[in-house]
Design a protein around this motif. Sequence first.
Motif, short mmCIF file in Angstrom:
data_model
loop_
_atom_site.label_atom_id
_atom_site.label_comp_id
_atom_site.label_asym_id
_atom_site.label_seq_id
_atom_site.Cartn_x
_atom_site.Cartn_y
_atom_site.Cartn_z
N GLU A 115 0.98 -1.26 -0.10
CA GLU A 115 0.08 -0.13 -0.10
C GLU A 115 1.07 1.30 -0.10
OE1 GLU A 115 -3.44 -1.99 2.54
OE2 GLU A 115 -2.94 0.09 2.86
N PHE A 116 1.77 1.28 0.73
CA PHE A 116 2.79 2.30 0.82
C PHE A 116 3.36 2.70 -0.42
CE2 PHE A 116 2.34 3.76 4.92
CZ PHE A 116 2.81 2.79 5.90
N ALA A 117 3.84 1.42 -1.37
CA ALA A 117 4.51 1.60 -2.59
C ALA A 117 3.51 2.08 -3.62
CB ALA A 117 5.08 0.39 -3.11
N SER A 118 2.24 1.94 -3.31
CA SER A 118 1.35 2.25 -4.34
C SER A 118 0.89 3.68 -4.12
CB SER A 118 -0.06 1.48 -4.24
OG SER A 118 -0.64 1.82 -3.35
N CYS A 119 1.21 4.30 -3.09
CA CYS A 119 0.86 5.67 -2.72
C CYS A 119 2.01 6.54 -3.36
CB CYS A 119 0.48 5.76 -1.50
SG CYS A 119 -0.89 5.19 -0.82
N ARG A 120 3.18 5.86 -3.53
CA ARG A 120 4.05 6.95 -3.86
C ARG A 120 3.91 7.67 -5.03
NH1 ARG A 120 7.80 2.67 -1.67
NH2 ARG A 120 8.60 3.32 0.29
N LEU A 121 4.65 8.67 -5.31
CA LEU A 121 4.54 9.56 -6.71
C LEU A 121 5.43 8.61 -7.74
CD1 LEU A 121 4.91 13.00 -5.62
CD2 LEU A 121 2.87 11.88 -6.38
N GLU A 122 4.98 8.47 -9.06
CA GLU A 122 5.70 7.83 -9.81
C GLU A 122 6.92 8.54 -10.34
OE1 GLU A 122 3.50 7.05 -13.46
OE2 GLU A 122 4.92 5.96 -14.61
N ALA A 123 8.02 7.83 -10.37
CA ALA A 123 9.25 8.79 -10.79
C ALA A 123 9.31 8.67 -12.32
CB ALA A 123 10.62 7.67 -10.62
#
Length: 908
Positions: A54-62
């Motif tokens: 869930e944390f990974a999915s909430c991060r902004l896309e690089a």
Amino acid sequence: GGPGASGRPSQTWRLGGAGSERVNWAGGFRPTGHVTGKMAAFPWHSRNRNYKAEFASCRLEAVPLEFGDYHPLKPITVTESKTKKVSRKGSTSSTSSSSSSSVVDPLSSVLDGTDPLSMFAASADPATLAAAMDSSRKKRDRDDNSIVGSDFEPWASKRGEILARYTTTEKLSINLFMGSEKGKAGTATSAMSEKVRTRLEELDDFEEGSQKELLNLTQQDYVNRIEELNQSLKDAWASDQKVKALKIVIQCSKLLSDTSVIQFYPSKFVLITDILDTFGKLVYERIFSMCVDNRSVLPDHFSPENVNDTAKETCLNWFFKIASIRELIPRFYVEASILKCNKFLSKTGISECLPRLTCMVRGIGDPLVSVYARAYLCRALLTEMMERCKKLGNNALLLNSVMSAFRAEFIATRSMDFIGMIKECDESGFPKHLLFRSLGLNLALADPPESDRLQILNEAWKVITKLKNPQDYINCAEVWVEYTCRHFTKREVNTVLADVIKHMTPDRAFEDSYPQLQSIIKKVIAHFHDFSVLFSVEKFLPFLDMFQKESVRVEVCKCIMEVFIKHQQEPTKDPVILNALLHVCKTMHDSVNALTLEDEKRMLAYLINGFIKMVSFGRDFEQQLSFYVEARSMFCNLEPVLVQLIHACVAYCFITIPSLVGIFTRLNLYLHSGQVALANQCLSQADAFFKAAISLVPEVPKMINIDGKMRPSESFLLEFLCNFFSTLLIVPDHPEHGVLFLVRELLNVVQDYTWEENSDEKIRIYTCVLHLLSAMSQETYLYHVDKVDSNDSLYGGDSKFLAENNKLCETVMAQILEHLKTLAKDEALKRQSSLGLSFFNSILAHGDLRNNRLNQLSVNLWHLAQRHGCVDTRTMVKTLEYIKKQSKQPDMGHLTELALRLPLQTRT
């Protein structure tokens, strides 16, 4: 059992076990209207969470960056494009362009455009000759500036400041010369007799006094008129109307005799002298150009022998014209503006004219006009005035004025010169110590040459230390302490402080000089940020002893602590610093009494707390504890300091927190102390803190005092309880108290607390508890405390633990649903809708909606939220969009079916 025991007879949230009896919280959610069905208990099933995913999915896309040819450090090349139109017969015009990069040649730039070979080759070219003259003029300007130094503040920087400062709203008047236009320049073929006749006619006009008076001008109109005159002067000169240019300057000079609007006079002086400066520059350049032939120009430092007869005759002619002006003020100003032209006539011409012009000023009756006339003379002949100042016998007052008016950098660079002049002054008119004080003020703002610094201090202090009057002494010493601190070590500073103590102690002279002594302390601590060095200055603490008046002593201590907090970067255990600052803080603390204002107490507490935070003995806990014990005994009258000590020292929390007055201060300190104990693996102490907080919740009053106003306490209690439940996620269960014993004890308190009749805060707390219990059912918790095993590690996902957790969730859900049923009244429908949607979101976020009964409950809540048209349609639309988006995630396909069962309803 212990200081945190609540003393409650028994727990009413018993959930299983032999002979246990669960309280039957009656009711459930009985749907009405379009939602039908028999009320039943809804089982709770928590959704399995993968927090890392869930944390990974909430991060902004690089997003990769493409710099291309651009780089911020790449040098910029300026390209010049030249366009040339080519026209051909019978064809349209075409454009051709060429570009070239402009590269500055460092060798050519050094020559400043005055390469002697190039000048010789182009001697016959008038354009080249003009360029050479322009270059020579610029070099002369630089040489003029070098006489006073680059650190001398130019007049241009003062000009704008004066114009902005001295303004007026009164009406102004101006007399303008209205000469005839007959004197305009003719063609090159005009006869000489015609030119002479025109000049004579212009002089006749001038003698007749043809002029016009403009009245009732605003300040801006006045400024505009003066600017027009300045431009007219330049135009007349360019068109060879030299007499007209002279008339304009004379008329403008006359305006300086008018002081009717006195507050505007400084700005008027600036505007008029701009015209005079322009005139003087034009005359000088005119005569200088007459000295140039086809082969050469005058050297930079020319002598009168280098000037030809024609230029000398023209120069004399200008001085004769100006000498014929009848009125004193215009004659003075116009001659002063071209005084520099004396260089063409005689080496000593300027020096010979200066005394005569100085005497002329005495004939001006108005003192304001007279002072500004002297100011213009000094501005025009700065170097000559400085030389004259040195030659005068009693020049102390003038010397002091120079040091007060000129830029500090200018004075500091020539400090030894000024000291030499001060030593030669006669003390009868102006005391020398005041001159040294003025010099010290400049040296506090600018640095003298390094080689002169010690000699300057010695020369100044020889005079200062001999002063018998304490006031004269301290006024001087205060200024020179700044210089000593800036450029010398603690040895010299200690010597100065010792001398001050020696002069100010007899007859308690320090009592009349507290402001100066305070200033000395501030200057010392402003330059000595290392307090181990500061307190090693032998005379620093004895200097503090001179502050006998309590209010002044406290202010000095506050200054010391402010500097310490600002500049002390690392914690310290230096005994010299600790003993000195404990004494300083004790002085501040002991000043508190019944009349001390709350703001003052808050400020003193902030400073003392800043000191306590910076004390650290590392792993020597005995020393640290000893320091806190001493601090607690010294600072017992300031509650914020006690709070700080509580944060720092868990050992004294139980005996100190109950003595505090604020109920929420105590609650938050119990919670914070428990968190600190938990972070330091003190599990039993943490449990005691949490139990103490739980036992204190029933004592929370309905209204509390916030900044002098009574406010409801429920919102503050809600915030505290939410923080408390969040902390309980990581608190491990006690082996002797059963499953989730702290959560159950806190729920008992929440159940028994008397809430406001129309309040929903209790249900909001139950919703937070539902979130907590869902997080507790996960295989790995969302957060942990380092080196503390929470329940996820202790139980390892045991089925009995999960069953107890789910039963508690069901009981909480029943309470929430029962409360929703009680809100089915007209005046509470909006609250019912809001709480229903909030509960729906909680189930959506934390519940496993693959369970049919939980799924049906969520559908019922969705309909309830929309039933009476109280919910925001945009919120419902966004919620539904979120569900559809989540349905596309792995293991979330069941939400697709749920979305189809959630219709959007309009108010109609």
